[in-house]
Structure formats: C-alpha cells, structure tokens
Design an enzyme around this catalytic site. Structure first.
Site, PDB file in Angstrom:
ATOM      1  CG  ASP A  58      -1.905   1.013   1.346  1.00  5.24           C
ATOM      2  OD1 ASP A  58      -1.641   2.146   0.906  1.00  5.24           O
ATOM      3  OD2 ASP A  58      -3.001   0.716   1.867  1.00  5.24           O
ATOM      4  CB  SER A 140      -5.004  14.476 -13.839  1.00  4.71           C
ATOM      5  OG  SER A 140      -6.257  14.935 -14.268  1.00  4.71           O
ATOM      6  CE1 TYR A 156      -7.282  12.085  -9.542  1.00  9.79           C
ATOM      7  CE2 TYR A 156      -7.753  13.874 -11.062  1.00  9.79           C
ATOM      8  CZ  TYR A 156      -7.207  12.634 -10.809  1.00  9.79           C
ATOM      9  OH  TYR A 156      -6.571  11.952 -11.822  1.00  9.79           O
ATOM     10  CE  LYS A 160      -3.648  12.318  -9.876  1.00 10.93           C
ATOM     11  NZ  LYS A 160      -2.693  11.208  -9.973  1.00 10.93           N
TER      12      LYS A 160
END
Ligand SMILES: NC(=O)c1ccc[n+]([C@@H]2O[C@H](COP(=O)([O-])OP(=O)(O)OC[C@H]3O[C@@H](n4cnc5c(N)ncnc54)[C@H](OP(=O)(O)O)[C@@H]3O)[C@@H](O)[C@H]2O)c1
Length: 236
Positions: A58, A140, A156, A160
């Site tokens: 992980d 992204s 998110y 990023k």
C-alpha cells in the site's frame, strides 16, 4: 533488460500498462494492495513467470514500500523506471469548498502526493544506479492550475497540482544524478476512475505510455507531458 516499478498495477491504467510492458519484454515489479484478489494479474503472472513480480504493498505505508524495495533489490539487483500510477479520486466532483469534507482533501493528498513521495524515497537508491533512470508521476489535466476554469473535484485537483510541484522540484534535485523526472497525463481513460464516457481504452492509453517511458530522457526533465511523452498539451 529494463526493470519498471508500476504502482496500482491491479486494475485500470496500471494493469493495462503492466500487460503492454511485459509484451514489450520489460520486467515489471507490480505493486498493489491486494494482488491475490486480481485474477487478471495472477493470469498475467502465469504467462510471464520471469517478467512479472507481484508485490503486495500500500503506497500509504512507508514500511511496506521499504520492504518492497528490499525485495526488488534482492530479486532483480537494479531498477530503471518508477511509474507512480496509484491514485484516488475520493469525491463526487461537484462539492462546494464551503461544505466539502476535509477528510477527502487529506485522503487525496495522502495517496496522490505522499504515496508518490514514499515510492520515490523507497526506490531512489536503486534507480540512482540505473544507466537511464526515469521517474514518471501520473498526473492529470485536472492538476493544471492555468487550465482550471471551474471548481470541480477540489480534493483530486489540489492533490494533482501538488504532485506537479513535487515533480518539478524532484526533477531539479535529481538532475545532477542523471535522473529524468516528469509528470505525465494518461489522457481521459475508461477506468473505474475515468468512467464509461472517457475517450480512451486503458490499452490505448497504455500503448502510448509505454512508448513515452521508452522515449523520455534528460531533455524532458521537469516537464508536464501528454501520454505520448510530448510537451504542449498540458500547462502547469
Ligand atoms: N482514468 C483517467 O481518465 C485518468 C485521467 C488522468 C489521470 N489519471 C490517473 O491515472 C492513474 C490511474 O488511474 P485509473 O484511471 O487507472 O484509476 P483506477 O482504475 O481507479 O485505479 C487506481 C489504482 O490505484 C490503486 N491505488 C489506490 N490507492 C492505492 C494505495 N494506497 N496503494 C496502492 N495502490 C493504490 C488502486 O488499487 P486498489 O484496487 O487497491 O484500489 C488501483 O490499482 C491515477 O493516478 C489517476 O489519477 C486517470
């Protein structure tokens, strides 16, 4: 024979890339949380007993990554590429900053930023000895500050954007050691994260990403690339 660590290799883009890399004759150290639950990955391991090394890990657990790096060192003795792919998008996307659960922001940062940091720290000693060391952080378009024109996906997007800054800083720190570090977007891909409406199949994205991994070098250090390994589509 090049050896590549791919995180989040059990599904989505990570799995598709793992398959393409194996077909291309690379050795893949596939990192995922529950390899035993991915029948596809286990099938791939049967097809490529020499090329695919499955490691349960992980990216939010530093001690597991340190152990994964030790195992990789013992089994392969070297590493050429880190493909920092594991990531999460923990929100619905339309939350207001006034109401969004701060836990979602922490969760995204923990995996998408600190996860990448931990992977780099654990595997850097090995990669630094490669003849062509490369670190690819999967970013992204949603992480681009200059392209931001709405308030969707706070957790998110913020994570990023932070990953992009991490990429640029690491690129400067490791440049003297010949390591090429880039942020790369896989495109909009039909995965659990990307959804069914996305433009690209995981295979299409993976085929271009595999070529980008092959092609990048010091001239692209610190850049934000598209899935083909090109500058221009994405701005910081
Ligand atoms: N799909 C798109 O359109 C798109 C666009 C731009 C960027 N990206 C980026 O591309 C990367 C891959 O996305 P995807 O679309 O393939 O997403 P996905 O289908 O949701 O897969 C995400 C992968 O990350 C793994 N992961 C998450 N947290 C982890 C952790 N703590 N430790 C280890 N592995 C972990 C997941 O493992 P589990 O199965 O254990 O959860 C899974 O293998 C991400 O970084 C994402 O942000 C995707």
């Amino acid at each position: 024979m090049e050896i590549i660590v791919v995180t989040g290799a059990n599904r989505g883009i990570g799995f598709a890339l793992t398959r393409v890399l194996l077909t291309n004759g690379k050795t893949v150290v596939a990192i995922c949380r529950r390899p035993e639950e991915s029948s596809e990955l286990k099938q791939l391991a049967v097809l490529h007993p020499e090329g695919l090394d499955l490691i349960k890990c992980d990216v939010s657990r530093e001690e597991e990554l340190v152990e994964a790096a030790a195992v990789t060192q013992k089994r392969h003795g070297k590493l050429d590429v880190i493909f920092n792919n594991a990531g999460i998008m923990p929100e619905g996307g339309d939350e207001s900053i006034l109401k969004i659960d701060l836990g979602l922001l922490r969760l995204a940062y923990e995996t998408n930023v600190l996860g990448a940091v931990r992977v780099i720290r654990a595997f850097y000693p090995m990669i630094a000895r490669s003849e062509r060391p490369r670190i690819l952080n999967v970013s992204s378009g949603l992480g681009s500050i200059s392209a931001k024109d709405d308030y969707s996906y706070y957790a998110y997007s913020i994570s990023k954007a932070a990953l992009n800054m991490l990429t640029r800083a690491v690129a400067h720190e490791f440049a003297a050691h010949g390591v090429t570090t880039v942020a790369i977007s896989p495109g909009w891909v039909r995965t659990d994260m990307g959804g069914e409406e996305a433009q690209l199949s995981p295979e299409e994205s993976a085929l271009s990403l595999a070529k980008a991994i092959d092609g990048i070098g010091p001239d692209l250090n610190g850049q934000f690339l598209d899935r083909h390994g090109r500058i221009g589509e994405y701005s910081w």
